[in-house]
Design a protein around this motif. Structure first.
Motif, PDB file in Angstrom:
ATOM      1  N   LEU A   1      32.562  43.371  35.018  1.00 34.49           N
ATOM      2  CA  LEU A   1      32.974  42.011  34.652  1.00 34.49           C
ATOM      3  C   LEU A   1      33.041  41.828  33.142  1.00 34.49           C
ATOM      4  O   LEU A   1      33.847  41.053  32.648  1.00 34.49           O
ATOM      5  CB  LEU A   1      32.014  40.982  35.242  1.00 34.49           C
ATOM      6  CG  LEU A   1      32.126  40.747  36.733  1.00 34.49           C
ATOM      7  CD1 LEU A   1      31.009  39.823  37.209  1.00 34.49           C
ATOM      8  CD2 LEU A   1      33.478  40.187  37.096  1.00 34.49           C
TER       9      LEU A   1
ATOM     10  N   ALA B   1      27.881  45.839  43.344  1.00 33.96           N
ATOM     11  CA  ALA B   1      28.514  45.320  42.116  1.00 33.96           C
ATOM     12  C   ALA B   1      29.790  44.601  42.463  1.00 33.96           C
ATOM     13  O   ALA B   1      30.522  45.030  43.341  1.00 33.96           O
ATOM     14  CB  ALA B   1      28.791  46.470  41.158  1.00 33.96           C
TER      15      ALA B   1
ATOM     16  N   TYR C   1      26.902  44.495  36.674  1.00 31.83           N
ATOM     17  CA  TYR C   1      27.970  43.562  36.319  1.00 31.83           C
ATOM     18  C   TYR C   1      28.807  44.063  35.140  1.00 31.83           C
ATOM     19  O   TYR C   1      29.608  43.320  34.589  1.00 31.83           O
ATOM     20  CB  TYR C   1      27.388  42.179  36.012  1.00 31.83           C
ATOM     21  CG  TYR C   1      26.689  41.607  37.214  1.00 31.83           C
ATOM     22  CD1 TYR C   1      27.426  41.145  38.298  1.00 31.83           C
ATOM     23  CD2 TYR C   1      25.307  41.568  37.295  1.00 31.83           C
ATOM     24  CE1 TYR C   1      26.795  40.651  39.416  1.00 31.83           C
ATOM     25  CE2 TYR C   1      24.665  41.075  38.413  1.00 31.83           C
ATOM     26  CZ  TYR C   1      25.412  40.618  39.477  1.00 31.83           C
ATOM     27  OH  TYR C   1      24.792  40.135  40.592  1.00 31.83           O
TER      28      TYR C   1
ATOM     29  N   ARG D   1      37.475  39.184  35.831  1.00 32.72           N
ATOM     30  CA  ARG D   1      36.729  37.940  35.594  1.00 32.72           C
ATOM     31  C   ARG D   1      37.555  36.721  35.964  1.00 32.72           C
ATOM     32  O   ARG D   1      37.076  35.798  36.618  1.00 32.72           O
ATOM     33  CB  ARG D   1      36.309  37.842  34.118  1.00 32.72           C
ATOM     34  CG  ARG D   1      34.998  38.472  33.810  1.00 32.72           C
ATOM     35  CD  ARG D   1      34.465  38.049  32.446  1.00 32.72           C
ATOM     36  NE  ARG D   1      35.440  37.970  31.388  1.00 32.72           N
ATOM     37  CZ  ARG D   1      35.847  39.010  30.652  1.00 32.72           C
ATOM     38  NH1 ARG D   1      35.364  40.206  30.861  1.00 32.72           N
ATOM     39  NH2 ARG D   1      36.722  38.834  29.692  1.00 32.72           N
TER      40      ARG D   1
END
Length: 112
Positions: A23, A106, A20, A30
């Motif tokens: 992000l 991912a 992640y 996001r």
């Protein structure tokens, strides 16, 4: 106060080393992900907000100036204070331990 013995710094470090990571570093990614999640919500009010955000019809601050929208989001906002960082860290670790395939890779840029 956030529950658990973990710290936000420790959680962020864990995310930094996880699938992640993107992000953590990409504000636009996001935002698009959150807007898409809202737009796909089963709750009609959240779905309406997400569609407006996703389509660029309103900004988050404009959205929050509408009392009905604020009322719909405020329980989630208030719940942020009770997040157990240790539990989130465990979920990050579990996601990284899971086999990766196209469906669990991912998170990439959400598709419109």
């Amino acid at each position: 106060m956030i529950a658990g013995s973990g710290t936000i710094e420790a959680l962020l470090a864990r995310v930094e080393n996880s699938r992640y990571r993107a992000l953590l570093h990409d504000d636009q990614l996001r935002r698009r992900l959150v807007f898409r999640m809202l737009a796909e919500s089963e709750d009609p009010m959240l779905r309406e907000m997400g569609e407006q955000l996703r389509d660029g019809l309103v900004t988050p601050s404009q959205l929050m100036s509408i009392p009905e929208y604020w009322e719909a989001l405020s329980p989630g906002y208030e719940a942020l204070g009770s997040i157990d960082l240790d539990q989130v860290a465990e979920q990050v670790d579990a996601a990284d331990d899971a086999p990766r395939d196209d469906a669990s890779a991912a998170p990439g840029p959400p598709t419109p």
